[in-house]
Design an enzyme around this catalytic site. Structure first.
Site, PDB file in Angstrom:
ATOM      1  N   ASP A 141     -15.540  59.673   2.118  1.00 17.48           N
ATOM      2  CA  ASP A 141     -14.095  59.466   2.052  1.00 17.48           C
ATOM      3  C   ASP A 141     -13.645  59.857   0.644  1.00 17.48           C
ATOM      4  OD1 ASP A 141     -11.498  58.496   1.770  1.00 17.48           O
ATOM      5  OD2 ASP A 141     -11.869  56.661   2.903  1.00 17.48           O
ATOM      6  N   ARG A 145      -4.495  47.795 -11.365  1.00 19.30           N
ATOM      7  CA  ARG A 145      -4.958  49.185 -11.301  1.00 19.30           C
ATOM      8  C   ARG A 145      -3.940  50.101 -11.970  1.00 19.30           C
ATOM      9  NH1 ARG A 145      -6.539  51.293  -5.460  1.00 19.30           N
ATOM     10  NH2 ARG A 145      -4.267  51.148  -5.276  1.00 19.30           N
ATOM     11  N   PHE A 161     -13.337  50.628   1.061  1.00 24.31           N
ATOM     12  CA  PHE A 161     -11.964  50.333   1.476  1.00 24.31           C
ATOM     13  C   PHE A 161     -12.002  49.719   2.874  1.00 24.31           C
ATOM     14  CE2 PHE A 161      -7.638  51.422   2.945  1.00 24.31           C
ATOM     15  CZ  PHE A 161      -6.940  50.796   1.922  1.00 24.31           C
ATOM     16  N   TYR A 173      -1.576  61.873   0.186  1.00 26.36           N
ATOM     17  CA  TYR A 173      -0.402  61.250  -0.440  1.00 26.36           C
ATOM     18  C   TYR A 173      -0.694  60.596  -1.776  1.00 26.36           C
ATOM     19  CZ  TYR A 173      -2.244  57.176   2.150  1.00 26.36           C
ATOM     20  OH  TYR A 173      -3.037  56.189   2.690  1.00 26.36           O
ATOM     21  N   LYS A 174      -1.956  60.649  -2.234  1.00 28.05           N
ATOM     22  CA  LYS A 174      -2.282  60.116  -3.555  1.00 28.05           C
ATOM     23  C   LYS A 174      -2.193  61.249  -4.579  1.00 28.05           C
ATOM     24  CE  LYS A 174      -5.235  56.249  -1.976  1.00 28.05           C
ATOM     25  NZ  LYS A 174      -4.526  55.999  -0.738  1.00 28.05           N
TER      26      LYS A 174
END
Length: 412
Positions: free
Chosen positions: A199, A373, A127, A224-225
């Site tokens: 991560d 996605r 990322f 928050y995912k």
């Protein structure tokens, strides 16, 4: 051929199906973007109203003590710990993933200084913010530190050598959904004298993670995912007990001080995981994180992982059965041992097709280059929704009801 009735039958037998009512999902929407922003727990609205109306509105500053605000980062960390294979007092919820990654990298580099190693190894496909943070830290240190970008997972073992100080990897790739073997890569890094920083942004809350068993060195992740903490909710950082006494980083704010209200002019770090804290905490956001974590205590990560694999297996099979006439390219590994909880398909007009899906109530997202996605969140995604989502995708592709010239939004 898989039918919708087959999917309904699976839903009827799904022990996790009753948990769906614990989320406030809008009617007419199939939400397949929990890998980017989790759905809102139904309890979050009342929790926010209580924190704002009662704790802040009536008790005011007294709530730092009376409502337990001061201890909230640690309390939430202890609730996350079982989800990632950590022990109590090894996790705090605080700051952003990027800031926590900076802390972890700085601590790892500091531990490695006596070795003379100056290379941080990561993937080119990591990322971007992770790469940026490593590059920024390397430039700031200005002492021969470099970031080595590896072009494929297969090349990682050979890239870790006697110059490597830190191996920094994302457990599940944000584009492809490819899952790394954390235990094997950590052991390989250690065998070459390097430390391993992980991560967990795309795996915490979706995979059965065992940081302790893998003997990892540091880990960070967002809430928050899959953890459903709310947009931009504070992230978490894990520091195992064996590293806590020597954990140090440049962001030495007062919340990491041994006696913050002594107001001393010199920094003295607190013992334990509190060293990973920095400044004053965002209490309203932290309080909402707890709503998502409470739901996880009604299931197990093993059960969640099992359903995640079943959902992604189903989606891949249905897309390949029902949309075989279209130029869709699977970017996600079929092998369970290499797959996270989202599936990515490439299409020449991926952005336009995704916008057409969203307009029809199937919400996924898009990442360059040309990847659609689809995230599968076992706590609230049903098997019938997977069938319905693929049927809408098939209809859009069959009739080309997408705008290939669609303007890009600021967030894709």
């Amino acid at each position: 051929m898989i039918t919708r009735n087959d999917c309904l039958a699976r839903d009827a037998l799904d022990p996790m199906a009753p948990l769906r009512v614990l989320f406030d999902l809008p009617d007419g929407v199939i939400y397949l973007d929990g890998n980017s922003l989790g759905a809102r727990p139904a309890s979050a609205l009342a929790r926010a109203q209580h924190v704002i109306g009662e704790q802040w509105g009536k008790d005011l500053i007294r709530s730092w003590n009376t409502a337990g605000w001061f201890d909230l980062p640690r309390r939430l960390g202890d609730r996350i710990a079982p989800l990632i294979g950590a022990r109590a007092a090894e996790v705090v919820v605080t700051d952003t993933t990027s800031l926590n990654l900076f802390k972890a990298l700085a601590a790892a580099v500091h531990l490695q200084r006596p070795s003379g190693r100056r290379v941080i190894v990561t993937e080119r496909e990591n990322f971007p913010t992770d790469i940026y943070m490593a590059q920024g830290l390397s430039r700031w240190l200005d002492d021969g530190y470099t970031v080595k970008l590896v072009d494929s997972p297969e090349q990682l073992p050979a890239a870790i050598d006697a110059d490597t100080a830190v191996v920094m990897l994302t457990h599940v790739n944000y584009r492809s959904g490819r899952l790394h073997d954390m235990a094997a890569l950590t052991a390989h890094a250690h065998a070459h004298g390097a430390l391993a920083v992980w991560d967990l942004a795309h795996s915490a809350g979706a995979l059965d993670i065992d940081l302790t068993g893998a003997n990892a060195d540091f880990a960070v992740g967002c809430t928050y995912k899959y953890l459903n903490g709310g947009p931009g909710a504070p992230a978490f950082i894990w520091v195992p007990q064996r590293h806590q006494a020597h954990f140090t980083h440049p962001l030495t704010g007062w919340w990491g001080h041994a006696a913050p209200f002594a107001m001393a002019p010199h920094f003295a770090p607190v013992d334990g995981i509190g060293r990973a804290l920095c400044g004053t905490q965002p209490i309203v956001s932290l309080a909402l994180v707890e709503c998502g974590l409470e739901i996880f205590e009604q299931s197990s990560m093993a059960a969640i992982r099992s359903k995640s694999l079943a959902l992604t297996d189903l989606f891949i099979a249905l897309v390949e059965q029902r949309c075989a006439a279209h130029p869709l390219a699977l970017a996600t590994p079929r092998d369970h041992a290499q797959r996270g909880s989202h599936v990515s398909f490439g299409h020449p007009h991926g952005y336009a097709v995704m916008q057409a899906l969203i307009a029809r109530g199937v919400i996924g997202d898009y990442r360059e280059p040309a990847l659609m996605r689809f995230g599968f969140t076992p706590l609230y995604t049903s098997y019938a929704e997977v069938w319905d989502a693929v049927e809408i995708l098939r209809d859009i592709l069959d009739h080309e009801t997408y705008d290939a010239a669609a303007a890009r939004g600021a967030v894709t």
